[in-house]
Scaffold this motif. Structure first.
Motif, PDB file in Angstrom:
ATOM      1  N   ALA A  15       0.788  -1.206  -0.107  1.00 51.04           N
ATOM      2  CA  ALA A  15      -0.167  -0.101   0.130  1.00 51.04           C
ATOM      3  C   ALA A  15       0.914   1.460  -0.057  1.00 51.04           C
ATOM      4  O   ALA A  15       0.654   2.324  -0.658  1.00 51.04           O
ATOM      5  CB  ALA A  15      -0.865  -0.041   1.059  1.00 51.04           C
ATOM      6  N   GLU A  16       1.880   1.218   0.865  1.00 51.42           N
ATOM      7  CA  GLU A  16       2.732   2.262   0.709  1.00 51.42           C
ATOM      8  C   GLU A  16       3.595   2.557  -0.386  1.00 51.42           C
ATOM      9  O   GLU A  16       3.732   3.840  -1.189  1.00 51.42           O
ATOM     10  CB  GLU A  16       3.907   2.079   1.882  1.00 51.42           C
ATOM     11  CG  GLU A  16       3.388   2.365   3.281  1.00 51.42           C
ATOM     12  CD  GLU A  16       4.234   1.918   4.463  1.00 51.42           C
ATOM     13  OE1 GLU A  16       5.643   1.464   3.989  1.00 51.42           O
ATOM     14  OE2 GLU A  16       4.256   1.988   5.635  1.00 51.42           O
ATOM     15  N   ARG A  17       3.958   1.446  -1.308  1.00 50.10           N
ATOM     16  CA  ARG A  17       4.390   1.485  -2.557  1.00 50.10           C
ATOM     17  C   ARG A  17       3.337   2.062  -3.622  1.00 50.10           C
ATOM     18  O   ARG A  17       3.805   3.120  -4.269  1.00 50.10           O
ATOM     19  CB  ARG A  17       4.964   0.151  -3.188  1.00 50.10           C
ATOM     20  CG  ARG A  17       6.297  -0.113  -2.374  1.00 50.10           C
ATOM     21  CD  ARG A  17       7.080  -1.159  -3.161  1.00 50.10           C
ATOM     22  NE  ARG A  17       6.154  -2.540  -3.034  1.00 50.10           N
ATOM     23  CZ  ARG A  17       6.009  -3.570  -2.246  1.00 50.10           C
ATOM     24  NH1 ARG A  17       7.212  -3.245  -1.187  1.00 50.10           N
ATOM     25  NH2 ARG A  17       5.213  -4.543  -2.154  1.00 50.10           N
ATOM     26  N   GLU A  18       2.243   1.422  -3.367  1.00 51.60           N
ATOM     27  CA  GLU A  18       0.961   2.132  -4.283  1.00 51.60           C
ATOM     28  C   GLU A  18       0.899   3.922  -4.247  1.00 51.60           C
ATOM     29  O   GLU A  18       0.640   4.488  -5.159  1.00 51.60           O
ATOM     30  CB  GLU A  18      -0.354   1.356  -4.236  1.00 51.60           C
ATOM     31  CG  GLU A  18      -1.398   1.810  -5.119  1.00 51.60           C
ATOM     32  CD  GLU A  18      -1.006   1.388  -6.535  1.00 51.60           C
ATOM     33  OE1 GLU A  18      -1.561   1.982  -7.392  1.00 51.60           O
ATOM     34  OE2 GLU A  18       0.029   0.511  -6.600  1.00 51.60           O
ATOM     35  N   THR A  19       0.775   4.051  -2.805  1.00 55.52           N
ATOM     36  CA  THR A  19       0.754   5.758  -2.433  1.00 55.52           C
ATOM     37  C   THR A  19       2.039   6.465  -3.015  1.00 55.52           C
ATOM     38  O   THR A  19       1.755   7.596  -3.714  1.00 55.52           O
ATOM     39  CB  THR A  19       0.737   5.801  -1.046  1.00 55.52           C
ATOM     40  OG1 THR A  19      -0.565   4.972  -0.654  1.00 55.52           O
ATOM     41  CG2 THR A  19       0.268   7.137  -0.681  1.00 55.52           C
ATOM     42  N   ALA A  20       2.846   5.812  -2.801  1.00 52.96           N
ATOM     43  CA  ALA A  20       3.992   6.554  -3.455  1.00 52.96           C
ATOM     44  C   ALA A  20       4.141   6.619  -5.095  1.00 52.96           C
ATOM     45  O   ALA A  20       4.316   7.761  -5.535  1.00 52.96           O
ATOM     46  CB  ALA A  20       5.494   5.826  -2.981  1.00 52.96           C
ATOM     47  N   ASN A  21       3.725   5.666  -5.748  1.00 56.19           N
ATOM     48  CA  ASN A  21       3.239   5.620  -7.134  1.00 56.19           C
ATOM     49  C   ASN A  21       2.486   6.769  -7.523  1.00 56.19           C
ATOM     50  O   ASN A  21       2.709   7.206  -8.578  1.00 56.19           O
ATOM     51  CB  ASN A  21       3.006   4.267  -7.731  1.00 56.19           C
ATOM     52  CG  ASN A  21       4.474   3.302  -7.492  1.00 56.19           C
ATOM     53  OD1 ASN A  21       5.396   3.674  -7.177  1.00 56.19           O
ATOM     54  ND2 ASN A  21       4.040   2.016  -7.605  1.00 56.19           N
ATOM     55  N   VAL A  22       1.237   6.769  -6.806  1.00 56.64           N
ATOM     56  CA  VAL A  22       0.153   7.765  -7.320  1.00 56.64           C
ATOM     57  C   VAL A  22       0.810   9.116  -7.027  1.00 56.64           C
ATOM     58  O   VAL A  22       0.509   9.919  -7.826  1.00 56.64           O
ATOM     59  CB  VAL A  22      -1.031   7.522  -6.356  1.00 56.64           C
ATOM     60  CG1 VAL A  22      -1.992   8.606  -6.543  1.00 56.64           C
ATOM     61  CG2 VAL A  22      -1.404   6.041  -6.715  1.00 56.64           C
ATOM     62  N   ARG A  23       1.459   9.302  -5.905  1.00 57.36           N
ATOM     63  CA  ARG A  23       1.957  10.647  -5.670  1.00 57.36           C
ATOM     64  C   ARG A  23       3.114  10.871  -6.923  1.00 57.36           C
ATOM     65  O   ARG A  23       3.026  12.399  -7.212  1.00 57.36           O
ATOM     66  CB  ARG A  23       2.858  10.777  -4.330  1.00 57.36           C
ATOM     67  CG  ARG A  23       1.760  10.622  -2.921  1.00 57.36           C
ATOM     68  CD  ARG A  23       2.401  10.597  -1.895  1.00 57.36           C
ATOM     69  NE  ARG A  23       1.541  10.723  -0.676  1.00 57.36           N
ATOM     70  CZ  ARG A  23       1.840  10.609   0.739  1.00 57.36           C
ATOM     71  NH1 ARG A  23       2.772  10.321   0.941  1.00 57.36           N
ATOM     72  NH2 ARG A  23       0.821  10.479   1.458  1.00 57.36           N
ATOM     73  N   ALA A  24       3.980  10.139  -7.333  1.00 58.92           N
ATOM     74  CA  ALA A  24       4.814  10.403  -8.186  1.00 58.92           C
ATOM     75  C   ALA A  24       4.090  10.519  -9.358  1.00 58.92           C
ATOM     76  O   ALA A  24       4.548  11.604 -10.227  1.00 58.92           O
ATOM     77  CB  ALA A  24       5.875   9.408  -8.377  1.00 58.92           C
ATOM     78  N   GLU A  25       3.007   9.821  -9.852  1.00 59.16           N
ATOM     79  CA  GLU A  25       2.326  10.325 -10.752  1.00 59.16           C
ATOM     80  C   GLU A  25       1.740  11.624 -11.179  1.00 59.16           C
ATOM     81  O   GLU A  25       1.437  12.412 -11.953  1.00 59.16           O
ATOM     82  CB  GLU A  25       1.073   9.094 -11.306  1.00 59.16           C
ATOM     83  CG  GLU A  25       0.515   9.286 -12.573  1.00 59.16           C
ATOM     84  CD  GLU A  25       1.389   9.085 -13.555  1.00 59.16           C
ATOM     85  OE1 GLU A  25       1.002   9.500 -14.811  1.00 59.16           O
ATOM     86  OE2 GLU A  25       2.446   8.197 -13.453  1.00 59.16           O
ATOM     87  N   LEU A  26       0.982  12.043  -9.857  1.00 58.42           N
ATOM     88  CA  LEU A  26       0.433  13.364  -9.717  1.00 58.42           C
ATOM     89  C   LEU A  26       1.590  14.300  -9.825  1.00 58.42           C
ATOM     90  O   LEU A  26       1.282  15.462 -10.450  1.00 58.42           O
ATOM     91  CB  LEU A  26      -0.055  13.183  -8.252  1.00 58.42           C
ATOM     92  CG  LEU A  26      -0.881  14.697  -7.824  1.00 58.42           C
ATOM     93  CD1 LEU A  26      -1.963  15.003  -8.846  1.00 58.42           C
ATOM     94  CD2 LEU A  26      -1.200  14.609  -6.395  1.00 58.42           C
ATOM     95  N   ALA A  27       2.580  14.262  -9.289  1.00 53.99           N
ATOM     96  CA  ALA A  27       3.688  15.100  -9.518  1.00 53.99           C
ATOM     97  C   ALA A  27       4.255  15.495 -10.871  1.00 53.99           C
ATOM     98  O   ALA A  27       4.411  16.606 -11.393  1.00 53.99           O
ATOM     99  CB  ALA A  27       5.052  14.893  -8.669  1.00 53.99           C
ATOM    100  N   ARG A  28       4.310  14.188 -11.656  1.00 54.21           N
ATOM    101  CA  ARG A  28       4.528  14.438 -13.155  1.00 54.21           C
ATOM    102  C   ARG A  28       3.448  15.129 -13.791  1.00 54.21           C
ATOM    103  O   ARG A  28       3.838  15.759 -14.678  1.00 54.21           O
ATOM    104  CB  ARG A  28       4.653  13.114 -13.594  1.00 54.21           C
ATOM    105  CG  ARG A  28       5.976  12.339 -13.221  1.00 54.21           C
ATOM    106  CD  ARG A  28       6.314  11.120 -14.246  1.00 54.21           C
ATOM    107  NE  ARG A  28       5.108  10.023 -13.926  1.00 54.21           N
ATOM    108  CZ  ARG A  28       5.402   9.236 -13.123  1.00 54.21           C
ATOM    109  NH1 ARG A  28       6.474   8.963 -12.240  1.00 54.21           N
ATOM    110  NH2 ARG A  28       4.572   8.167 -12.954  1.00 54.21           N
ATOM    111  N   ALA A  29       2.099  14.718 -13.257  1.00 55.38           N
ATOM    112  CA  ALA A  29       1.081  15.508 -14.054  1.00 55.38           C
ATOM    113  C   ALA A  29       1.063  17.074 -13.770  1.00 55.38           C
ATOM    114  O   ALA A  29       0.822  17.871 -14.852  1.00 55.38           O
ATOM    115  CB  ALA A  29      -0.390  14.923 -13.600  1.00 55.38           C
TER     116      ALA A  29
END
Length: 449
Positions: A385-399
């Motif tokens: 779950a922590e890795r998934e949250t980190a991935n979402v945050r990274a994707e949001l930062a790229r967007a």
């Protein structure tokens, strides 16, 4: 040499009425050190394997009045009074220490009473591969001169007894801990190591073990020489079996005392001994090479490289230790007493108790496994779950990074439109536009607009 058993609890009882008896082990299992646990357990396992149906009573200076986690429930009674059974002496520390030294070692004034047992004032025990303190108490001279088997585990101890005035034969045997492989089966070691990995106490990759946590940083420099990826400090608060499992999985062991070196050698691991004081060197030379023993951390790299080319010396040492326990078993038999209870009854009771104790230990291990697995799964789920949250945050930062130029362009256009609106409004507010508005409207109607 006796065959290995599945656990440190030796189920060697039989119904042979001629072999039933009891003996005492005077050890130091009320201390958490690896050697304190190792020597007493090896001694009990080897003797009960040679004396079917016999039972062992464990004793230590403070015993169960000083509970520790390292013994894993393998408890001993306090040394008090004089046990009737023949006794085998095998503490991890040198025998013959004065009372003040034992008090410092235990941090408890009650330990002073044990000097009578380890100093030779009580009974005529069998001295099983002991070390002799640098300045042994005077009473030990009379004790070791009595007609009983005496074996030390290094030539220096023999010379200390000779200097004290002992003239009898003194056997020198390698460290009994070399027989550590007879305590726990490889399957059990593998299972415990897997449990430690699930708990995060061991890495999933190859690792090097340091017996002293202070050597962790130094050992990092040795990883390239040992083809390993991690350094693990051997925890002192783990139960004995888990420490053995940790050692058994190591590519190289950096030991800091004779016991760690002996355990590593007995488990078939490459090992190096860092012996700053030189006190453990004579013991280690009985089963290892001088190249494996260094006195400063700076020499560890050369010693580790040397171990890759050295052939193990433990086979001859193992044979010597096995012969030693044959002699100890013989001495125990000679000095044993008699019992008024029927021998067959004692043998049956002993076998039942050992079987029940072994089943209890196995059940405790299984229950721990059942507890570990859900905890490990929960931890893995949380990590996912922590890795998934980190991935979402990274994707949001790229967007956000991609939208930033468009947002800036939009802001510029809005400002430009606002400027044009203000310009048009200002133009319409001029007198020229207001006065000519009627004419322009009329002209527009004429054109049909």
């Amino acid at each position: 040499m006796p065959a290995p058993t599945d656990s440190v609890t030796t189920d060697s009882a039989t119904t042979d009425p001629a072999a039933v008896g009891a003996f005492a082990i005077w050890g130091s299992t009320d201390l958490p050190g690896l050697g304190d646990q190792l020597l007493s357990r090896v001694t009990e396992q080897q003797l009960t394997a040679r004396l079917p149906g016999w039972s062992a009573r464990r004793f230590a200076p403070l015993g169960w009045t000083r509970p520790i986690t390292a013994d894993g429930g393998w408890i001993a009674a306090p040394l008090a009074g004089q046990p009737a059974e023949p006794a085998v002496v095998c503490p991890g520390f040198p025998v013959g220490e004065p009372a003040a030294a034992l008090v410092r070692r235990y941090g408890d004034e009650r330990a002073a009473d044990a000097v009578a047992y380890f100093g030779g004032e009580i009974g005529s025990p069998v001295w099983s591969g002991v070390r002799i303190s640098e300045r042994p108490v005077a009473s030990i001279v009379d004790a070791v001169s009595r007609p009983s088997y005496l074996a030390v585990r290094d030539p220096v101890s023999r010379e200390r007894l000779r200097s004290a005035g002992v003239e009898r034969d003194i056997a020198v045997v390698p460290h009994p801990g070399l027989l550590v492989g007879s305590l726990v089966s490889q399957d059990l070691l593998n299972a415990r190591r897997q449990a430690l990995r699930q708990l995060g106490l061991l890495p999933d990759k190859d690792y090097l073990v340091v017996q002293d946590a202070e050597l962790t940083e130094t050992a990092q420099e040795l990883l390239a020489d040992t083809d390993t990826a991690a350094v693990v400090a051997l925890p002192t608060d783990l139960v004995f079996e888990d420490r053995l499992a940790t050692l058994a999985g190591a590519t190289v062991v950096i030991a800091t005392d004779e016991h760690g070196a002996a355990a590593a050698a007995g488990l078939g691991r490459r090992w190096v001994l860092l012996d700053v004081t030189g006190a453990d060197r004579p013991v280690a030379l009985e089963f290892g090479y001088a190249k494996q023993i260094v006195d400063t951390p700076a020499k560890l790299r050369a010693a580790v490289r040397a171990t890759a080319k050295l052939a193990p010396r433990k086979d001859k040492a193992l044979a010597a230790v096995s012969t030693h326990f044959d002699r100890v078993a013989s001495e125990v038999t000679v000095h044993s007493g008699h019992t008024d209870r029927p021998a067959g009854e004692l043998a049956a009771e002993n076998a039942a108790l050992r079987a029940a104790h072994d089943r209890l230990r196995q059940r405790m291990f299984v229950e721990r496994q059942r507890l570990v697995e859900p905890l490990a799964q929960a931890e893995l789920g949380q990590l996912a779950a922590e890795r998934e949250t980190a991935n979402v945050r990274a994707e949001l930062a790229r967007a956000r990074a991609e939208l930033a130029p468009l947002a800036e362009r939009n802001r510029e256009l809005v400002e430009r439109v606002a400027d044009l609106d203000r310009e048009v409004l200002a133009w319409r507010s001029t007198k020229l536009v207001r006065w000519t508005d009627p004419v322009r409207r009329a002209y527009g109607k004429m054109l049909g607009q």
